[in-house]
Design an enzyme around this catalytic site. Sequence first.
Site, PDB file in Angstrom:
ATOM      1  CG  PHE A 120    -102.906  64.527  37.916  1.00  0.00           C
ATOM      2  CD1 PHE A 120    -102.434  64.877  36.662  1.00  0.00           C
ATOM      3  CD2 PHE A 120    -103.845  63.508  38.001  1.00  0.00           C
ATOM      4  CE1 PHE A 120    -102.872  64.235  35.517  1.00  0.00           C
ATOM      5  CE2 PHE A 120    -104.303  62.862  36.857  1.00  0.00           C
ATOM      6  CZ  PHE A 120    -103.818  63.220  35.612  1.00  0.00           C
ATOM      7  CE  LYS A 219    -104.172  65.555  26.733  1.00  0.00           C
ATOM      8  NZ  LYS A 219    -103.593  66.803  27.265  1.00  0.00           N
ATOM      9  CG  ASN A 248    -101.813  62.934  28.492  1.00  0.00           C
ATOM     10  OD1 ASN A 248    -100.759  63.535  28.717  1.00  0.00           O
ATOM     11  ND2 ASN A 248    -102.823  62.931  29.347  1.00  0.00           N
TER      12      ASN A 248
END
Length: 350
Positions: A120, A219, A248
């Site tokens: 991230f 998700k 994912n």
Amino acid sequence: MYRLVFSQVLQRLDAEAVHHFTVSALALLARLPLVKRLLHRVFAPHDPALRVTAFGVHFPGPFGLAAGFDKDAACAEAVAALGFGHVEVGTITAHGQPGNPRPRLFRLVRQHAVINRMGFNNAGAVAAARRLRRTRGVPVVIGVNIGKTKVVPEAEATADYVASARQLAPLADYLVVNVSSPNTPGLRNLQAVALLRPLLTAVKQVADATPRRTPLLVKIAPDLADEDVDAVAELALELGLDGIIATNTTIKHGGETGGLSGRPLKARSLEVLRRLRAKVGDRITLVSAGGVEDVDDVWERILAGATLVQGYTGWIYGGPLWAAHIHRQLLRRVRRHGLKSVTEAIGRTA
């Protein structure tokens, strides 16, 4: 032509360096109004037969770009101009963070796959919100994918997601809670229903309070056990979520540490989609991602119950006009089957 350039040039370069160069080039393109509009006119889906409506949002085509490419909402308009029906930006965290140490992105060319452990890396929700406030020069549906800041302890995860949602939900066409990346320690623990319920409830309150009520999706990972997939589906129905994105990346592989995406994920992603469709029917929008390479994959996911389909790794191997090519072929597929709209195909084999 692209395959030659990829094999002789791009494949020899560092994967993350190529990624950053591509995002920068597209961000520049997004600031060139005439070029951007011309490309959009030529390559974006425009035929009414490809239009899809999901959770109250109108999409020009069912095939979009999954989160992970445009991490900071820097180039969504340019991506849409190359043929994607929607662009999901992020994953964005409340606080900016550099991500994991390099190297953290690896191509598996023979498998048409990628392993990433990016972690991230992004400039944070405030910076992304500033970009999303800009006037859009071409029509583009933008989803915003939010995740947990790495340094935030699990016990404070809900407040962290809420902070991102407050910044980004009013600016998004839809909002996605990402609890399924393998590259933030402890993140996948949040998929357990006991932890997921209060998190989604809190974020949904923020999304529901925006002027247009921003649709909320979650998700999930392909590595969930079947009974856990069912539990998340039941929770989504209970809370009144607008959709589920499946799936994912997977950690079930023998390569570098990180999440595997691309062709090896195809079978499990389709399996999870079919399980979700059997559980929720058409009561919740299903978005299928993972292992999508061509129009056959997109068509199969739609028939299995996906209203929207997303790709990313296939773009690396398919070239810049990959999405435009898929939408053109999908339109031919719709007409060949005598359908008035691609929506008539959704769930036909479910």
